[in-house]
Design a protein around this motif. Structure first.
Motif, PDB file in Angstrom:
ATOM      1  N   ASP A 681      51.776  36.513  42.926  1.00 55.07           N
ATOM      2  CA  ASP A 681      50.582  37.358  42.817  1.00 55.07           C
ATOM      3  C   ASP A 681      49.641  37.136  43.996  1.00 55.07           C
ATOM      4  O   ASP A 681      49.106  38.076  44.575  1.00 55.07           O
ATOM      5  CB  ASP A 681      49.847  37.077  41.500  1.00 55.07           C
ATOM      6  CG  ASP A 681      50.665  37.550  40.314  1.00 55.07           C
ATOM      7  OD1 ASP A 681      51.418  38.535  40.494  1.00 55.07           O
ATOM      8  OD2 ASP A 681      50.577  36.936  39.241  1.00 55.07           O
ATOM      9  N   GLU A 682      49.471  35.845  44.354  1.00 59.25           N
ATOM     10  CA  GLU A 682      48.582  35.548  45.476  1.00 59.25           C
ATOM     11  C   GLU A 682      49.171  36.050  46.794  1.00 59.25           C
ATOM     12  O   GLU A 682      48.450  36.553  47.656  1.00 59.25           O
ATOM     13  CB  GLU A 682      48.328  34.036  45.579  1.00 59.25           C
ATOM     14  CG  GLU A 682      47.486  33.484  44.458  1.00 59.25           C
ATOM     15  CD  GLU A 682      47.398  31.963  44.536  1.00 59.25           C
ATOM     16  OE1 GLU A 682      46.992  31.456  45.592  1.00 59.25           O
ATOM     17  OE2 GLU A 682      47.786  31.307  43.547  1.00 59.25           O
ATOM     18  N   ALA A 683      50.480  35.899  46.930  1.00 60.67           N
ATOM     19  CA  ALA A 683      51.141  36.371  48.145  1.00 60.67           C
ATOM     20  C   ALA A 683      50.945  37.877  48.290  1.00 60.67           C
ATOM     21  O   ALA A 683      50.660  38.390  49.381  1.00 60.67           O
ATOM     22  CB  ALA A 683      52.627  36.029  48.115  1.00 60.67           C
ATOM     23  N   LEU A 684      51.059  38.574  47.168  1.00 62.71           N
ATOM     24  CA  LEU A 684      50.905  40.028  47.174  1.00 62.71           C
ATOM     25  C   LEU A 684      49.531  40.423  47.724  1.00 62.71           C
ATOM     26  O   LEU A 684      49.405  41.331  48.540  1.00 62.71           O
ATOM     27  CB  LEU A 684      51.075  40.558  45.746  1.00 62.71           C
ATOM     28  CG  LEU A 684      51.160  42.079  45.602  1.00 62.71           C
ATOM     29  CD1 LEU A 684      52.445  42.585  46.226  1.00 62.71           C
ATOM     30  CD2 LEU A 684      51.100  42.482  44.130  1.00 62.71           C
ATOM     31  N   VAL A 685      48.495  39.698  47.295  1.00 61.07           N
ATOM     32  CA  VAL A 685      47.135  39.991  47.766  1.00 61.07           C
ATOM     33  C   VAL A 685      47.072  39.861  49.293  1.00 61.07           C
ATOM     34  O   VAL A 685      46.518  40.718  49.984  1.00 61.07           O
ATOM     35  CB  VAL A 685      46.122  39.022  47.104  1.00 61.07           C
ATOM     36  CG1 VAL A 685      44.748  39.186  47.750  1.00 61.07           C
ATOM     37  CG2 VAL A 685      46.060  39.271  45.609  1.00 61.07           C
TER      38      VAL A 685
END
Lengths: 973, 183
Positions: A681-685
Motif C-alpha cells: 500500500d505504501e509503495a503504491l502511494v
C-alpha cells in the motif's frame, strides 16, 4: 575497381594537387604531365577549367542568376536604371569598400527600401560571391533588433559584387551622441546596447571585424543598429589569393585592432577592442591613440608597440569648444575627467589591451561592466586577477561552446577543481613557508590549464574555425587531447593534468575506450612526475579505475580503485571529494562481488565527506545518499535504504521543490524498497506520486513515465489487481516500445509473467516471444535473450505445447552454452525449465538428472528454507515417482516430506499452491504403495490448494488422479 | 516512426528491404515538408527541410543520435528524388498558382522554383555519372545540393574534417561542371 574508377582516382589526386598551386607553377606541372601522359593532362586541365568556371546551379542562384544592378562606373555615379529586382535610388555614402545606395525592389514582390552596398571595382567578384554564398546562411541567422539584417547579395550587370541590407535612416553613433548632447550615462547605455548586439552575434559565432562609428547607426527613436556584420571577413578571406599583405585594404587602419594589423588570429576580442575605441570616442570625441603609418610595415610597428592614452587624460585636455560640440553646455573638462577617471578608464584600458587574451573575453563581459559602472557596482575589470579571469573564462565558454554545453559544464567542473586545489595549496602555504614555492607553482599551473582550455575554445571562434560550431562534444575533447600532445610537448605537468580533466569528461560523455586510454596516459605521466604514491598520482589512478569500470572490466577496476584509495588515505587525502567519488564507484563493485558490508562502509563515507565539504543540505549530498541507498537496498538492508532515500528526497525537495523530477526518481526508489518489504500500500502511494510528477513535468511518452508505469503494473499484479496491472503494463509498453531497449524487453517479460499468473499460458508464451525479440534487438545474442527463451519454454510447457517447447528448449540450451557456459544460476534455471518439460513429456530418465542438477544448484543459490528449493524437491520427486520403481519411492518420499515441512513452516499465501503440488506427489506416492485412503486425503488437500490460475495444469493432474482414486472432485464423489 | 532507427540499423547492415522501407518512410515526411516549402509556408524559412524532418523524427525518439550520418545521407538521396519528381510533374504545380519560395532554403528547391528544370535534370544526369566513378563524392553533392546542408554540418554528421570536405566539394563541383559543359 573499374578502369573508369581507377582513372578517376588518378585524375582526382592530380586535381587536388594542382588546384591549390599558383598559376605559374600549375602551368609548369601541367606541361610536364603533358609530356608523360597527354590524355591524363587533358582530363586534369578540363577539370581545372571547370573549377574556375561559375556554375549558377551549384553555387546558388545569386552568383549569376539574380539579375544584377546596372550600375555605372565611378565616373558616372547615377545608374541609368536597373533590370534586376533592386533599383538604385540615390547614393547614401561612400566607404572603404564601396558606395552605398538607397534602393527598392522593382518587381513589386514587396514594398521595401533597402541599402545596397556596391563594392569597389577590382575586388575579386567571383571569390567574394562564392564566399558570400557560403556565409549567407550564417549571416542570415543573425536576427537581432540591433543588428541590420542582410537581405541579399549578387553580382551587378557590370560585374561588381553587391550585397543588400535593410535600410536604416540614422546617424553614426558618435554623430548622434554629439547632436543630441547625450550625457555620459546615456552614451554608456547606448554603447551597452551595441555591445549586447555584438555579444549576440558572437554567440552565433559571427565576429564583426570592422566595428566603427560609421557602422553603428542610431535611428530617430534612439535605437542603435549595427551594420555589415561578417562582411569584412567575407571580403578579406575572398582576397587571399589575389591580394598580398594584410586584410587592411578593406578596413580603416584607425579602428583596426593590433592583431588585425599584425596578421595575428582574430576573434571576439577583436570586436571588444573596437568597442573600447568606440567608447573612448563617444566619451571624449577622439581615439586614445593615433596611427600615422602609411605603409603596412609602419602600421605594424606602431601596433606592436601601442600605447593608449587614458580617456580621463584626453578629457582633461579638451578645449571648451570641443566640449561644447560633444556635450553641449553642461560639462567642464575637469568635471568630465573626474567622471571618467578610475573605473571608466579601467574599462577602456581593459578593452584596449594589446594582447587579445588580456581584454574582456567577450562583448557580453564588456557590456556587463558598462552596466556595472552605470549602476555603481564594482566592475569586473577591477576584481582580483584569478576571479576575474575565471569569469571571463566562463563567458568565453558561453560564446564558444554554445553547441556543447555539457562540455563547458564539465570543463568548468574540472577547472573549478584545479582552482580549488590551487586554493588548498595556497592555504597550505600560509601554514608552512616551505610549501610556498610549491603552492605558487600550483597556482601558475592552474592558470596555464585555463589558458590551454581557452585556446581550445578559441578554436571554436568563427574566424579560426567556422566548422567548429558543429563539432560534437566527443570530437571537441578528442581534438583537445590531440592538441595537448602537440602544443604542450615540453610541459609534462600540464599535460598530465589536462589529460586527467579531459579523460574524466570523456567518461561522462560515454567515450569510454578513449577515456581509458587518456587516463592511462595521464596516470603514467603523473606517476613519472610526482612519484607513484603521490596524491596527484592517486587521483589520476582513481579516475583511470573509473574508466576501466566504464568499459566493463570490473576486476581490474576494483584493483585500481582500491590501490588509488589506499594511496590517498596513506597520504592523508582520504577525505577529499575525489576520494569519496572513487569510493562510490568501488562500492558498486563491492556490491556486485557480494561484499555488502564493505560496499556500505564506502558509500557511507562518501556521504560524510560530501556533507563535510559542501554542507548537509547540498544537492550533491543527495547524489551520495542515492548511492548509499542503492547499496543498502541491494544488500537487503531495507530500513536503512529507506532512510537514505528519504533524506535524499528531503534535500532535493528543499533545493529544487517537491515537484522536481528528481524527487520522482527518488520516490520510485523508495517505492521499490517498500515493495520488496511487501508494504504494497505504501509503495503504491510512492509510485503514484512519482507518476503524477512525471506526467506533469515530462512529455507523456517519456521513458521515465514508462518505467514508473512498469513498476506500478508489477505492484498491482502483486496486489492481485490484475486488471489495473494489465492497464499499467499496456500503457508502459506503448511508451517503452518506442525505443527498443533492454527496459522494454524487461517490461514485456514481466507482462508475460502477468499472463502466466492469470493461467493464460499461450498469451504468456506470446509475450515472452516478443520480449525475446526485444532483448535480441537491444542486447543481441545475450544471456537475457536466452533466459527469456527459457521462460517461453516454461509457458509453452504449461500450455501443453510440448513440441514447440521442445524445439525452443534445444535452441536455448545450445545458445546459453555458447554465450554463458559457466554461469551457475543460468545453468540451474535452464535445468529446472528443461527438467520440467521432460517431466511433462513423461521422459523421466532425462528429467531425473536435470532435476537433480536443479536441486543441487538451488541449494547453493538460496538458503535452505527457500521455496525454490522446496519446489525443486517436489519436481524431482514427481520425476522419480514417474518411473514407478520401488527403489526410487523412498527417496521421493523424503524429498516430499522435507518440502511439505518447509512450505508449511513458511505458512504464507504464496506457499499454498506449492504445498498443493507437494500433496499431489504425496498422493501418487501413497497410490503406488497401495495406501489409497491416504492417497485420497492428499489429493483432496492438493486440489484445495491448487486453485490459483497459475497452477491450472497441476490442478488438472490432481483432478485426474482424484477420479482414479474415487476421491471427491469439485465437491463431487 | 518508431521503426526508423531499426530500419536505419538494418539498412546499414545491408538489408535491401529495410533500405527501401526507410526510403519510403522518410520520403513521405520530406515530400510533405517540401510541398509546404514550395507553397511558401512562412514557418519553413531558413531551416532546411531535412533538418526539420530530422528534428521531428528525433523528437519522437525515432532516431538515435549516432544515426545522424546515415539519416542525412538517405535524406539527401530522397530530396534529390523529390526534386526530380517535382520537376517532372511541374504541370500540376503550375496549375496550383504562384510558386513562391522562402529565401535561403536549399539550392535545389530554389532552382526548381525558378523553372530551371533543364538545368536541374542535366545536373541530375551528371551526378549519375559521378556516382559511377565516385559514389562517395556523389553522396556529398546530394547532401549539399539537395539536402541543403552546409559543409560544416556534413563534417559533423560524417565526423570528417571540413577541410577535406571542402577539397572533395571542389573536386565534385569541377567534375559536374565539366560534365555539364562537355559536348
Amino acid at each position: 575497381m573499374s578502369t573508369a574508377t581507377e582513372r578517376w582516382v588518378e585524375v582526382a589526386a592530380l586535381f587536388d594537387e594542382l588546384a591549390d598551386l599558383e598559376h605559374v607553377v600549375r602551368a609548369r606541372r601541367l606541361a610536364e604531365l603533358e609530356q608523360s601522359d597527354p590524355m591524363l593532362a587533358a582530363e586534369v586541365r578540363a577539370l581545372l577549367l571547370a573549377d574556375d568556371a561559375p556554375n549558377p546551379l551549384l553555387d546558388g542562384e545569386l552568383a549569376c542568376e539574380v539579375a544584377g544592378i546596372r550600375a555605372q562606373d565611378a565616373a558616372d555615379p547615377v545608374p541609368a536604371g536597373t533590370t534586376g529586382p533592386w533599383q538604385l535610388l540615390r547614393p547614401l555614402g561612400e566607404g572603404g569598400m564601396g558606395v552605398v545606395w538607397l534602393a527598392e525592389r522593382t518587381d513589386g514582390a514587396y514594398e521595401q527600401q533597402v541599402a545596397v552596398k556596391l563594392l569597389k571595382r577590382g575586388m575579386d567578384t567571383e571569390a567574394i560571391l562564392r564566399r558570400f554564398l557560403q556565409e549567407r546562411r550564417i549571416l542570415a541567422r543573425l536576427n537581432h533588433p540591433n543588428i541590420v539584417r542582410l537581405v541579399d547579395g549578387g553580382m551587378s550587370a557590370d560585374g561588381r559584387p553587391y550585397y543588400v541590407m535593410d535600410f536604416v535612416d540614422g546617424q553614426p553613433i558618435t554623430r548622434y551622441a554629439a547632436d543630441h548632447h547625450l550625457d555620459v550615462h546615456s552614451r554608456m547605455r547606448l554603447l551597452a546596447r551595441v555591445a549586447d548586439a555584438v555579444a549576440y552575434a558572437h554567440a552565433q559565432l559571427v565576429v564583426h571585424r570592422d566595428l566603427k562609428p560609421s557602422n553603428v547607426l542610431v535611428d530617430s527613436q534612439g535605437e542603435p543598429r549595427v551594420l555589415d556584420f561578417g562582411i569584412a571577413k567575407l571580403i578579406e578571406e575572398s582576397g587571399e589569393q589575389t591580394q598580398t599583405g594584410t586584410g587592411l585594404r578593406v578596413m580603416s587602419p584607425a579602428y583596426a585592432a593590433p592583431e588585425q594589423i599584425l596578421g595575428e588570429p582574430i576573434g571576439t576580442a577583436t570586436d571588444v577592442y573596437a568597442l573600447g575605441l568606440m567608447l573612448c570616442e563617444l566619451l571624449v570625441g577622439q581615439l586614445p591613440r593615433q596611427r600615422r603609418g602609411a605603409t603596412p610595415a609602419q602600421l605594424a610597428l606602431e601596433a606592436s608597440q601601442e600605447v593608449t592614452d587614458r580617456a580621463s587624460t584626453l578629457a582633461a585636455r579638451m578645449s571648451p569648444v570641443q566640449l561644447q560640440d560633444l556635450y553641449g553646455d553642461a560639462v567642464e573638462a575637469r568635471q568630465l575627467a573626474r567622471t571618467l577617471s578610475g573605473d571608466l578608464d579601467l574599462i577602456v584600458t581593459t578593452a584596449l589591451q594589446r594582447e587579445p587574451s588580456r581584454r574582456y573575453a567577450t562583448a557580453a563581459a564588456f557590456a556587463d561592466d558598462l552596466r556595472r559602472w552605470l549602476e555603481g557596482r564594482p566592475i569586473s575589470a577591477r576584481a582580483d586577477s584569478a576571479g576575474y579571469r575565471l569569469k571571463t573564462f566562463i563567458r568565453r565558454h558561453r560564446v564558444g561552446v554554445a553547441a556543447s554545453v555539457l562540455v563547458a559544464v564539465s570543463l568548468l567542473g574540472g577547472l573549478g577543481a584545479a582552482l580549488w586545489q590551487a586554493q588548498l595549496a595556497r592555504a597550505e602555504a600560509q601554514r608552512a613557508d616551505v610549501e610556498r614555492g610549491k603552492a605558487e607553482r600550483e597556482l601558475a599551473r592552474s592558470e596555464r590549464v585555463k589558458d590551454f582550455i581557452l585556446t581550445l575554445f578559441q578554436e571554436q571562434d568563427p574566424i579560426s574555425r567556422a566548422s567548429a560550431v558543429a563539432r560534437t562534444p566527443v570530437a571537441l575533447i578528442r581534438d583537445g587531447i590531440a592538441q595537448i600532445d602537440s602544443s604542450l610537448a615540453g610541459e609534462p605537468e600540464l599535460q598530465a593534468q589536462l589529460l586527467k580533466d579531459l579523460g574524466e569528461i570523456q567518461i561522462s560523455l560515454d567515450d569510454r575506450e578513449a577515456a581509458k586510454a587518456t587516463l592511462k596516459r595521464a596516470w603514467e605521466l603523473q606517476s613519472n612526475l610526482s612519484g607513484p604514491d603521490s596524491i596527484a598520482t592517486a587521483e589520476v589512478l582513481a579516475a583511470y579505475g573509473e574508466a576501466v569500470y566504464a568499459v566493463g572490466d570490473v576486476p581490474a577496476s576494483a584493483t585500481l580503485l582500491r590501490d588509488a584509495l589506499a594511496k590517498l588515505r596513506k597520504a592523508g587525502a582520504g577525505n577529499l571529494p575525489r576520494a569519496a567519488l572513487a569510493e562510490s564507484s568501488l562500492a558498486n563493485i563491492e556490491l556486485v562481488q557480494g561484499s555488502n558490508e564493505e560496499a556500505e562502509k564506502l558509500a557511507r563515507h562518501g556521504v560524510e565527506v560530501f556533507r563535510d565539504t559542501y554542507g548537509v543540505d547540498d544537492v550533491r549530498v543527495a547524489s551520495r545518499l542515492g548511492v548509499l541507498g542503492k547499496v543498502q537496498q541491494e544488500a537487503g538492508n531495507y530500513p536503512d535504504a529507506l532512510a537514505s532515500y528519504r533524506e535524499a528526497l528531503a534535500i532535493v525537495a528543499k533545493n529544487n521543490g517537491e515537484e522536481h523530477v528528481r524527487t520522482a526518481m527518488l520516490r520510485t526508489n523508495v517505492g521499490d524498497v517498500l515493495r520488496v518489504q511487501h508494504k504494497y500500500d505504501e509503495a503504491l502511494v510512492q509510485y503514484q506520486a512519482a507518476l503524477g510528477i512525471e506526467r506533469a513535468k515530462l512529455p507523456a511518452d517519456h521513458l521515465y513515465v514508462g518505467g514508473t508505469l512498469l513498476r506500478l503494473g508489477d505492484l498491482q499484479r502483486r496486489m492481485g489487481n490484475l486488471e489495473a496491472a494489465e492497464r499499467s503494463f499496456t500503457e508502459s509498453l506503448a511508451i517503452l516500445g518506442k525505443t527498443p531497449s533492454g527496459q522494454y524487453a524487461q517490461a514485456l517479460q514481466t507482462f508475460g509473467g502477468l499472463a502466466r499468473a492469470q493461467g493464460r499460458f499461450e498469451l504468456a508464451a506470446q509475450r515472452y516471444r516478443k520480449s525475446f525479440e526485444a532483448f535480441k534487438a537491444a542486447t543481441g545474442d545475450s544471456v537475457y535473450t536466452w533466459i527469456t527463451a527459457l521462460l517461453e519454454v516454461g509457458a509453452l510447457t504449461d500450455a501443453g505445447k510440448l513440441a514447440d517447447a521442445d524445439r525452443l528448449a534445444a535452441q536455448a540450451v545450445a545458445a546459453l552454452a555458447r554465450v554463458s557456459p559457466d554461469d551457475h544460476y543460468n545453468n540451474t534455471f535452464a535445468a529446472s525449465v528443461i527438467g520440467g518439460l521432460r517431466l511433462a513429456e513423461s521422459r523421466y530418465d532425462e528429467a531425473i538428472p536435470l532435476l537433480r542438477q536443479t536441486l543441487a544448484g538451488m541449494q547453493t543459490i538460496y538458503d535452505k528454507d527457500h521455496a525454490e528449493i522446496a519446489q525443486a524437491r517436489v519436481a524431482l520427486a514427481a520425476a522419480l515417482l514417474g518411473k514407478q520403481e520401488s527403489g526410487l519411492r523412498d527417496e521421493a518420499a523424503t524429498l516430499i516430506g522435507t518440502a511439505i515441512e518447509t512450505l508449511t513452516r513458511a505458512g504464507d499465501a504464496g506457499s499454498e499452491p506449492m504445498l498443493g503440488a507437494a500433496y499431489l506427489e504425496r498422493s501418487r506416492f501413497h497410490q503406488q504403495g497401495g495406501d489409497l485412503a491416504a492417497a485420497r486425503a492428499d489429493v483432496e488437500a492438493a486440489m484445495v490448494r491448487l486453485r490459483t490460475p497459475e497452477y491450472a495444469p497441476k490442478l488438472r493432474q490432481a483432478e485426474a488422479l482424484a477420479r482414479q482414486l474415487g476421491a471427491r472432485v469439485d465437491g463431487k464423489a | 516512426m518508431s521503426e526508423i532507427t531499426e530500419l536505419i540499423g538494418k539498412a546499414r547492415g545491408g538489408d535491401p528491404q529495410a533500405s527501401e522501407r526507410l526510403f519510403a518512410t522518410l520520403y513521405d515526411e520530406l515530400r510533405r515538408l517540401a510541398a509546404g516549402q514550395l507553397r511558401g509556408d512562412p514557418g519553413m524559412r531558413a531551416t532546411s527541410l531535412v533538418h526539420e524532418a530530422y528534428l521531428k523524427l528525433a523528437a519522437h525518439g525515432a532516431i538515435e543520435v549516432n544515426d545522424r550520418g546515415h539519416y542525412f545521407a538517405v535524406a539527401a538521396r530522397i530530396m534529390r528524388q523529390i526534386v526530380i519528381d517535382h520537376v517532372r510533374s511541374r504541370a500540376a504545380l503550375r496549375r496550383g498558382g504562384d510558386v513562391h519560395i522562402a529565401p535561403l532554403t536549399t539550392t535545389a528547391l530554389q532552382a526548381v522554383a525558378q523553372d530551371r528544370d533543364e538545368e536541374v535534370l542535366a545536373l541530375d544526369a551528371a551526378l549519375g555519372s559521378l556516382a559511377e566513378v565516385d559514389p562517395q563524392l556523389a553522396g556529398l553533392v546530394e547532401m549539399r545540393f539537395y539536402a541543403g546542408l552546409e559543409l560544416s554540418e556534413i563534417a559533423s554528421v560524417q565526423e570528417r574534417s571540413e577541410r577535406s570536405l571542402k577539397r572533395d566539394w571542389r573536386r565534385a563541383r569541377a567534375f559536374l561542371q565539366r560534365e555539364l559543359t562537355a559536348e
